[in-house]
Design an enzyme around this catalytic site. Structure first.
Site, PDB file in Angstrom:
ATOM      1  N   GLY A   1     -10.500  41.068  86.967  1.00  0.00           N
ATOM      2  CA  GLY A   1     -11.579  41.726  86.228  1.00  0.00           C
ATOM      3  C   GLY A   1     -12.230  40.907  85.130  1.00  0.00           C
ATOM      4  O   GLY A   1     -12.841  41.465  84.218  1.00  0.00           O
ATOM      5  N   SER A   2     -12.149  39.565  85.223  1.00  0.00           N
ATOM      6  CA  SER A   2     -12.791  38.780  84.161  1.00  0.00           C
ATOM      7  C   SER A   2     -14.314  38.876  84.248  1.00  0.00           C
ATOM      8  O   SER A   2     -14.999  38.882  83.227  1.00  0.00           O
ATOM      9  CB  SER A   2     -12.319  37.322  84.187  1.00  0.00           C
ATOM     10  OG  SER A   2     -12.803  36.660  85.323  1.00  0.00           O
ATOM     11  N   ASN A   3     -14.851  38.965  85.466  1.00  0.00           N
ATOM     12  CA  ASN A   3     -16.312  39.143  85.586  1.00  0.00           C
ATOM     13  C   ASN A   3     -16.729  40.525  85.107  1.00  0.00           C
ATOM     14  O   ASN A   3     -17.773  40.678  84.465  1.00  0.00           O
ATOM     15  CB  ASN A   3     -16.760  38.912  87.032  1.00  0.00           C
ATOM     16  CG  ASN A   3     -16.861  37.441  87.343  1.00  0.00           C
ATOM     17  OD1 ASN A   3     -17.807  36.776  86.930  1.00  0.00           O
ATOM     18  ND2 ASN A   3     -15.855  36.911  88.030  1.00  0.00           N
TER      19      ASN A   3
ATOM     20  N   LYS B   1     -12.120  53.862 107.442  1.00  0.00           N
ATOM     21  CA  LYS B   1     -13.041  53.202 106.510  1.00  0.00           C
ATOM     22  C   LYS B   1     -14.156  54.170 106.121  1.00  0.00           C
ATOM     23  O   LYS B   1     -14.615  54.199 104.986  1.00  0.00           O
ATOM     24  CB  LYS B   1     -13.621  51.982 107.228  1.00  0.00           C
ATOM     25  CG  LYS B   1     -14.373  51.018 106.338  1.00  0.00           C
ATOM     26  CD  LYS B   1     -14.837  49.834 107.178  1.00  0.00           C
ATOM     27  CE  LYS B   1     -15.549  48.805 106.358  1.00  0.00           C
ATOM     28  NZ  LYS B   1     -14.729  47.731 105.869  1.00  0.00           N
TER      29      LYS B   1
ATOM     30  N   MET C   1     -12.238  43.088  97.104  1.00  0.00           N
ATOM     31  CA  MET C   1     -11.672  42.466  98.300  1.00  0.00           C
ATOM     32  C   MET C   1     -11.797  43.367  99.534  1.00  0.00           C
ATOM     33  O   MET C   1     -10.823  43.594 100.250  1.00  0.00           O
ATOM     34  CB  MET C   1     -10.195  42.113  98.058  1.00  0.00           C
ATOM     35  CG  MET C   1      -9.978  41.211  96.863  1.00  0.00           C
ATOM     36  SD  MET C   1     -10.972  39.716  96.920  1.00  0.00           S
ATOM     37  CE  MET C   1     -10.050  38.813  98.136  1.00  0.00           C
ATOM     38  N   ARG C   2     -12.983  43.876  99.748  1.00  0.00           N
ATOM     39  CA  ARG C   2     -13.167  44.807 100.855  1.00  0.00           C
ATOM     40  C   ARG C   2     -14.549  44.565 101.435  1.00  0.00           C
ATOM     41  O   ARG C   2     -15.515  44.440 100.692  1.00  0.00           O
ATOM     42  CB  ARG C   2     -13.079  46.219 100.281  1.00  0.00           C
ATOM     43  CG  ARG C   2     -13.159  47.349 101.261  1.00  0.00           C
ATOM     44  CD  ARG C   2     -12.757  48.636 100.573  1.00  0.00           C
ATOM     45  NE  ARG C   2     -11.331  48.617 100.254  1.00  0.00           N
ATOM     46  CZ  ARG C   2     -10.371  48.883 101.134  1.00  0.00           C
ATOM     47  NH1 ARG C   2     -10.672  49.259 102.350  1.00  0.00           N
ATOM     48  NH2 ARG C   2      -9.105  48.812 100.797  1.00  0.00           N
TER      49      ARG C   2
ATOM     50  N   ASN D   1     -23.261  40.338  94.911  1.00  0.00           N
ATOM     51  CA  ASN D   1     -21.909  39.772  94.877  1.00  0.00           C
ATOM     52  C   ASN D   1     -21.935  38.409  94.193  1.00  0.00           C
ATOM     53  O   ASN D   1     -22.947  37.702  94.235  1.00  0.00           O
ATOM     54  CB  ASN D   1     -21.389  39.606  96.311  1.00  0.00           C
ATOM     55  CG  ASN D   1     -19.963  39.088  96.358  1.00  0.00           C
ATOM     56  OD1 ASN D   1     -19.107  39.513  95.574  1.00  0.00           O
ATOM     57  ND2 ASN D   1     -19.697  38.152  97.256  1.00  0.00           N
TER      58      ASN D   1
ATOM     59  N   HIS E   1     -19.800  34.754  94.184  1.00  0.00           N
ATOM     60  CA  HIS E   1     -18.827  34.024  95.013  1.00  0.00           C
ATOM     61  C   HIS E   1     -18.601  32.628  94.414  1.00  0.00           C
ATOM     62  O   HIS E   1     -19.569  31.940  94.074  1.00  0.00           O
ATOM     63  CB  HIS E   1     -19.361  33.913  96.451  1.00  0.00           C
ATOM     64  CG  HIS E   1     -18.386  33.253  97.365  1.00  0.00           C
ATOM     65  ND1 HIS E   1     -17.284  33.915  97.872  1.00  0.00           N
ATOM     66  CD2 HIS E   1     -18.310  31.978  97.822  1.00  0.00           C
ATOM     67  CE1 HIS E   1     -16.587  33.076  98.610  1.00  0.00           C
ATOM     68  NE2 HIS E   1     -17.180  31.900  98.601  1.00  0.00           N
TER      69      HIS E   1
HETATM   70  C1  GRF Z   1     -14.349  35.563  91.163  1.00  0.00           C
HETATM   71  O1  GRF Z   1     -14.065  34.194  91.298  1.00  0.00           O
HETATM   72  C2  GRF Z   1     -15.477  35.969  92.055  1.00  0.00           C
HETATM   73  O2  GRF Z   1     -16.405  34.959  92.277  1.00  0.00           O
HETATM   74  C3  GRF Z   1     -14.767  36.284  93.345  1.00  0.00           C
HETATM   75  O3  GRF Z   1     -13.570  36.891  92.951  1.00  0.00           O
HETATM   76  C4  GRF Z   1     -13.201  36.417  91.673  1.00  0.00           C
HETATM   77  C5  GRF Z   1     -12.964  37.614  90.808  1.00  0.00           C
HETATM   78  O4  GRF Z   1     -12.412  37.258  89.563  1.00  0.00           O
HETATM   79  N1  GRF Z   1     -15.597  37.090  94.212  1.00  0.00           N
HETATM   80  P1  GRF Z   1     -12.279  38.349  88.429  1.00  0.00           P
HETATM   81  O5  GRF Z   1     -11.470  39.499  89.003  1.00  0.00           O
HETATM   82  O6  GRF Z   1     -13.655  38.783  88.039  1.00  0.00           O
HETATM   83  O7  GRF Z   1     -11.561  37.676  87.299  1.00  0.00           O
END
Ligand code: GRF
Length: 201
Positions: free
Chosen positions: A11-13, A64, A89-90, A106, A108
């Site tokens: 959850g850092s983002n 689903k 992750m889905r 998203n 990435h």
């Molecule tokens: C990030 O590197 C993002 O690009 C990828 O999953 C990671 C999630 O990191 N899709 P966080 O949970 O936000 O720390």
């Protein structure tokens, strides 16, 4: 504009988005954080940051469709206009993507289309590429595939370790995701086929 962040892990983002909204850099309402992993640390982060959390437990859904129907109900109840995937992750079904067409973004940790999938940073590092980076893109029905909004690169030095590269990538992600969010909110993103145009810069 009401935003939902979908996350499954650290959850850092998510935290970077919360900070951008709370500091006023991004003018939106972060309405909820949706998580599909009961043991993810993003749940504790959301609690600490006092963000409404919806936990969808995949073990409680046989299909689903049933799981996604549940998600859609939460999104409708909270009048969500935009979904930000941040380590979710889905893979969302084509039906779900169509329901929120051009309203799912998203992030990435590679320069797509190189190194799709869950281990992008390590895959790029192990491959020996000299340059990698971050991609933010609209989500379509294929994984890590929709129209690219923004890409930023990072050089991989010969002395680089995987963990230092991970640190650089995440730092960059936390900067660019709020930037893209601001562009979306300001209606500066126009999708033309596979291309995303940024207008009125
Ligand atoms: C990030 O590197 C993002 O690009 C990828 O999953 C990671 C999630 O990191 N899709 P966080 O949970 O936000 O720390």
């Amino acid at each position: 504009m009401n935003i939902a962040v979908f996350a499954s892990g650290r959850g850092s983002n998510f935290e970077a988005i919360v900070k951008a909204v709370r500091s006023g850099k991004v003018k939106a309402n972060l309405a909820l954080m949706l998580c599909d992993n009961p043991s993810a640390s993003v749940i504790l982060k959301a609690k600490r940051l006092k963000v409404k959390t919806v936990l969808i437990d995949p073990r409680l859904h046989l299909t689903k469709k049933s799981l996604e129907d549940r998600i859609i109900r939460h999104l409708k109840d909270n009048k969500i206009d935009l979904i930000l995937l941040a380590g979710f992750m889905r893979i969302l079904s084509p039906r779900f993507v169509l329901t929120y067409k051009n309203k799912i973004i998203n992030i990435h940790p590679s320069l797509l289309p190189a190194f799709k999938g869950a281990d992008a940073i390590k895959d790029a590092f192990d491959y020996g590429v000299k340059v990698t980076g971050v991609t933010v893109h609209f989500v379509d029905e294929k994984m890590d595939h929709g129209p690219i909004i923004l890409q930023r690169e990072i050089k991989i030095e010969e002395t680089e370790s995987l963990s230092s590269l991970e640190g650089k990538i995440h730092k960059l992600e936390h900067k660019v995701y709020p930037e893209v969010l601001r562009l979306f909110i300001n209606k500066q993103l126009k999708i033309k086929g596979r291309k995303t145009l940024v207008i009125n810069r």
